[in-house]
Design an enzyme around this catalytic site. Structure first.
Site, PDB file in Angstrom:
ATOM      1  N   TYR A 152       0.841  -1.203   0.000  1.00  0.00           N
ATOM      2  CA  TYR A 152       0.000   0.000   0.000  1.00  0.00           C
ATOM      3  C   TYR A 152       0.871   1.245   0.000  1.00  0.00           C
ATOM      4  O   TYR A 152       0.624   2.187  -0.770  1.00  0.00           O
ATOM      5  CB  TYR A 152      -0.930   0.009   1.217  1.00  0.00           C
ATOM      6  CG  TYR A 152      -1.728   1.287   1.317  1.00  0.00           C
ATOM      7  CD1 TYR A 152      -2.705   1.590   0.376  1.00  0.00           C
ATOM      8  CD2 TYR A 152      -1.490   2.208   2.338  1.00  0.00           C
ATOM      9  CE1 TYR A 152      -3.431   2.772   0.450  1.00  0.00           C
ATOM     10  CE2 TYR A 152      -2.212   3.384   2.420  1.00  0.00           C
ATOM     11  CZ  TYR A 152      -3.180   3.662   1.476  1.00  0.00           C
ATOM     12  OH  TYR A 152      -3.883   4.832   1.545  1.00  0.00           O
ATOM     13  N   LYS A 156       1.197   4.360  -2.815  1.00  0.00           N
ATOM     14  CA  LYS A 156       1.019   5.778  -2.522  1.00  0.00           C
ATOM     15  C   LYS A 156       2.311   6.572  -2.740  1.00  0.00           C
ATOM     16  O   LYS A 156       2.258   7.758  -3.068  1.00  0.00           O
ATOM     17  CB  LYS A 156       0.484   5.962  -1.102  1.00  0.00           C
ATOM     18  CG  LYS A 156      -0.977   5.544  -0.954  1.00  0.00           C
ATOM     19  CD  LYS A 156      -1.882   6.348  -1.895  1.00  0.00           C
ATOM     20  CE  LYS A 156      -3.352   6.075  -1.668  1.00  0.00           C
ATOM     21  NZ  LYS A 156      -4.227   6.913  -2.540  1.00  0.00           N
TER      22      LYS A 156
END
Length: 253
Positions: A152, A156
């Protein structure tokens, strides 16, 4: 179209939903995008009848759906002035050796490739008009890595890198490119990450006041309404109780 058009992905809930409401108050026509048609139809009932509203139903992971959706727009809805790349997700919270490959694919496909697919359809029109604003919604996870969040965080970090690269590439065309990176925001985010486990999801926000979707949307609306020469290039937005990606002053409500 008398009003400037704002296109918002992930508008069926959370930050995207709130952003649509805030930009409508700033007199933008709203083009809301998401997968849940019923939620987009509900969103239309929350806006003033005077605000032009249209929605597109597609999954940002599917490039053909993205292309087909935007190609279906009437001519008057095509000159998009503001693009808010908000659609994103987190799946699972595992160490790299135990991660689910399907979770990894979902995060990379939505957070990175989905942003690219939508941007690729809209940016050429901005370049032709020499006008436009792009806001990519990142995360504090794109600024610092934490345990069990490597993929994740990587997705990002990619959003952050793409934002910076877009700003360089589009600088000659007078297009603003901005990144807004929230910390802990109480939305459906944790419920999705923990795959419907409401108890685990609610525990993320216990003991402190997190940001709300409205808090983030207010910053987005502020950013896009700055004077033409002002670019809010990079904004990290945290609740008072959050000191870093993993440091919280809980029981500070």
């Amino acid at each position: 179209m008398e009003r400037k058009i704002a296109c918002i992905t992930g508008a069926t809930s959370g930050i995207g939903w709130a952003t649509a409401l805030h930009l409508a108050k700033e007199d933008y026509a709203i083009l809301a995008c998401g997968r849940r048609k019923d939620r987009l139809e509900e969103l239309s009932t929350k806006l003033s009848p005077e605000i032009p509203f249209r929605y597109l139903v597609f999954d940002v992971r599917d490039q053909e759906q993205v292309i087909s959706a935007f190609d279906s727009l009437p001519v008057e809805w095509q000159p998009i002035e503001v693009l808010v790349n908000n659609a994103g997700n987190a799946h699972g919270l595992d160490t790299i050796d135990q991660g689910d490959v399907e979770d990894w694919d979902a995060m990379v496909d939505i957070n990175v490739k989905g942003l690219l697919y939508v941007s690729r359809k809209i940016i050429p029109g901005m370049v032709d008009r020499k006008s436009g604003q792009i806001i990519n919604i990142g995360s504090i996870a794109g600024k610092e890595v934490y345990a069990k969040g490597s993929v994740y965080c990587a997705s990002k970090y990619a959003v952050d890198a793409l934002t910076k690269g877009m700003r360089i590439d589009l600088n000659p065309h007078g297009i603003k490119v901005m990144g807004i990176h929230p910390g802990a925001v109480e939305t459906e985010f944790s419920l999705v990450r923990f795959k419907g486990d409401t108890e685990r999801a609610s525990g993320v926000y216990q003991g402190f006041d997190p940001l709300t979707a409205d808090d983030v949307a207010e910053i987005i609306a502020f950013a896009v309404t700055r004077p033409k020469h002002v670019v809010m290039a990079d904004v990290l937005l945290l609740p008072l109780a959050q000191g870093s990606a993993t440091v919280f002053n809980r029981n500070s409500e």
